[in-house]
Design a protein around this motif. Structure first.
Motif, short mmCIF file in Angstrom:
data_model
loop_
_atom_site.label_atom_id
_atom_site.label_comp_id
_atom_site.label_asym_id
_atom_site.label_seq_id
_atom_site.Cartn_x
_atom_site.Cartn_y
_atom_site.Cartn_z
N ALA A 220 0.83 -1.21 0.00
CA ALA A 220 0.00 0.00 0.00
C ALA A 220 0.87 1.26 0.00
O ALA A 220 0.58 2.22 -0.73
CB ALA A 220 -0.92 0.00 1.21
N ILE A 221 1.93 1.25 0.78
CA ILE A 221 2.83 2.41 0.81
C ILE A 221 3.53 2.56 -0.54
O ILE A 221 3.64 3.67 -1.07
CB ILE A 221 3.85 2.25 1.95
CG1 ILE A 221 3.14 2.40 3.30
CG2 ILE A 221 4.97 3.28 1.83
CD1 ILE A 221 4.00 2.05 4.49
N LEU A 222 3.98 1.47 -1.11
CA LEU A 222 4.64 1.51 -2.41
C LEU A 222 3.69 2.01 -3.49
O LEU A 222 4.07 2.83 -4.33
CB LEU A 222 5.18 0.12 -2.77
CG LEU A 222 5.97 0.02 -4.07
CD1 LEU A 222 7.20 0.91 -4.02
CD2 LEU A 222 6.37 -1.41 -4.32
N ALA A 223 2.45 1.55 -3.48
CA ALA A 223 1.47 2.01 -4.45
C ALA A 223 1.21 3.50 -4.29
O ALA A 223 1.08 4.23 -5.29
CB ALA A 223 0.17 1.23 -4.29
N GLY A 224 1.17 3.99 -3.06
CA GLY A 224 0.99 5.42 -2.83
C GLY A 224 2.14 6.24 -3.38
O GLY A 224 1.93 7.31 -3.97
#
Length: 61
Positions: free
Chosen positions: A21-25
């Motif tokens: 999720a952090i990487l996608a953000g």
């Protein structure tokens, strides 16, 4: 209650989902920043292409 808290702290099943999720953000933020910085250039490119296509079609004059 202490056993539950210790088990909750040690549980690493949701960590990979959080990392994704952090990487996608970060990817979304980078794409928005790149799109914002190139928006004028892209608009000019499409305007040029549209103008060239309009002037080269038969009967457009």
């Amino acid at each position: 209650m202490q056993k539950f808290i210790k088990a909750f702290v040690r549980d690493e099943r949701g960590v990979s989902a959080m990392e994704y999720a952090i990487l996608a953000g970060i990817v979304v933020i980078a794409l928005v920043a790149a799109g914002s910085s190139f928006s004028t250039a892209i608009g000019n490119l499409w305007s040029g292409i549209t103008g060239a296509m309009t002037s080269s079609t038969p009967g457009s004059k």
